[in-house]
Design a protein around this motif. Sequence first.
Motif, PDB file in Angstrom:
ATOM      1  N   LYS A  35      24.910  42.521  40.327  1.00 32.02           N
ATOM      2  CA  LYS A  35      25.599  42.542  41.611  1.00 32.02           C
ATOM      3  C   LYS A  35      26.574  41.372  41.776  1.00 32.02           C
ATOM      4  CE  LYS A  35      24.786  43.047  46.575  1.00 32.02           C
ATOM      5  NZ  LYS A  35      25.802  42.053  46.954  1.00 32.02           N
ATOM      6  N   ASP A  39      30.549  41.692  42.447  1.00 36.82           N
ATOM      7  CA  ASP A  39      31.177  41.136  43.651  1.00 36.82           C
ATOM      8  C   ASP A  39      32.301  40.166  43.286  1.00 36.82           C
ATOM      9  OD1 ASP A  39      29.463  42.578  45.233  1.00 36.82           O
ATOM     10  OD2 ASP A  39      28.070  40.919  45.583  1.00 36.82           O
ATOM     11  N   TRP A  43      34.812  44.431  42.476  1.00 35.06           N
ATOM     12  CA  TRP A  43      34.423  45.831  42.337  1.00 35.06           C
ATOM     13  C   TRP A  43      33.794  46.322  43.646  1.00 35.06           C
ATOM     14  CZ3 TRP A  43      35.334  48.531  37.790  1.00 35.06           C
ATOM     15  CH2 TRP A  43      35.716  47.757  36.686  1.00 35.06           C
ATOM     16  N   GLU A  44      34.029  47.595  43.931  1.00 31.33           N
ATOM     17  CA  GLU A  44      33.493  48.188  45.154  1.00 31.33           C
ATOM     18  C   GLU A  44      32.843  49.528  44.832  1.00 31.33           C
ATOM     19  OE1 GLU A  44      35.701  50.186  48.846  1.00 31.33           O
ATOM     20  OE2 GLU A  44      35.865  47.994  48.875  1.00 31.33           O
ATOM     21  N   ARG A  45      31.624  49.715  45.330  1.00 33.08           N
ATOM     22  CA  ARG A  45      30.917  50.962  45.032  1.00 33.08           C
ATOM     23  C   ARG A  45      31.548  52.130  45.797  1.00 33.08           C
ATOM     24  NH1 ARG A  45      24.637  51.724  46.408  1.00 33.08           N
ATOM     25  NH2 ARG A  45      25.488  52.662  48.312  1.00 33.08           N
ATOM     26  N   THR A  46      31.776  53.226  45.089  1.00 29.94           N
ATOM     27  CA  THR A  46      32.400  54.406  45.693  1.00 29.94           C
ATOM     28  C   THR A  46      31.489  55.616  45.706  1.00 29.94           C
ATOM     29  OG1 THR A  46      33.375  55.044  43.557  1.00 29.94           O
ATOM     30  CG2 THR A  46      34.713  53.655  45.012  1.00 29.94           C
ATOM     31  N   PHE A  72      31.700  52.426  40.563  1.00 31.27           N
ATOM     32  CA  PHE A  72      32.464  51.341  41.185  1.00 31.27           C
ATOM     33  C   PHE A  72      33.935  51.415  40.764  1.00 31.27           C
ATOM     34  CE2 PHE A  72      28.127  50.026  40.927  1.00 31.27           C
ATOM     35  CZ  PHE A  72      27.891  49.246  42.042  1.00 31.27           C
ATOM     36  N   ASP A  74      37.557  49.072  40.569  1.00 29.34           N
ATOM     37  CA  ASP A  74      38.083  47.711  40.557  1.00 29.34           C
ATOM     38  C   ASP A  74      39.127  47.610  41.666  1.00 29.34           C
ATOM     39  OD1 ASP A  74      39.222  45.250  40.086  1.00 29.34           O
ATOM     40  OD2 ASP A  74      39.227  45.466  37.910  1.00 29.34           O
ATOM     41  N   VAL A  75      38.647  47.294  42.872  1.00 32.00           N
ATOM     42  CA  VAL A  75      39.521  47.251  44.044  1.00 32.00           C
ATOM     43  C   VAL A  75      40.513  46.102  43.939  1.00 32.00           C
ATOM     44  CG1 VAL A  75      39.589  46.982  46.547  1.00 32.00           C
ATOM     45  CG2 VAL A  75      37.799  48.356  45.493  1.00 32.00           C
TER      46      VAL A  75
END
Length: 255
Positions: A35, A39, A43-46, A72, A74-75
């Motif tokens: 995690k 963070d 990265w953001e979980r989708t 996830f 890569d925002v």
Amino acid sequence: MDRRRFLAGAAAAGVAGLAGCGTASGAIRPPELPKRRLDEGGWERTTADTEEVFSRTVAGTDVSATAVTRVFDDVALRSDVSEKTLGALDAPLSNFFAARIAFTPNLADVPIESAREELAARAGEVAAGQFEAQLEAAGLSDVSASDGGTLTVETGEEASLTAYNAAFEFDAISFEVRGETITIEGGSVDVEGLLATWVHDGGLLLSGGAYPAENFARTVEKELSDAITVSVDVDLGLEPETYAEEVTGLLKRVE
């Protein structure tokens, strides 16, 4: 389909497409993820899915397999590229996924070793097939797979790797610069993917992702008049080796 979203579906490659036999009734423990590393990397979980993979009888034992998947985007990379292209390209470009396939009964409790190996191999084959199907469904062409060797993960097991290569053919992209429309002609960008599978704690873990395999750089000329021609350099500064190392580093830490 907007082909610029070429990786929007590919992230779930290993498992999100494994559905077809219904949803499992019991609670299956999701894969443990790095995690902090996710963070810090932006990265953001989708996606968070739980799907039954298959149900079959092996060596006289009824066995079912259920996949719990986390996907996830890569925002941070997406935002950077969107800013560089003045919003003309705003889509997932690099993705990471991890999944746990849990067996009932536990894979370790299946009485015959060859049966355990068959079940793990079957789940891995389904995942690999869906990985390829998702890459193609996401707009990629010339998808090919090759043996990627093995990799020792953090828990000490040896994961089998499958490497993927594909091409993303993109449409022309236009944006405004000081009142003038600049158009980048369509073309293609190489894409790479990686799928890792290994047995852990009586189940099967899968992880990997997809990412650009080359930088995108173009020089566009715009004729403003018979006497004036401007040249616009477009360089997204993509770093394929960095993305490959990041995805590999993440998947090694899945438990």
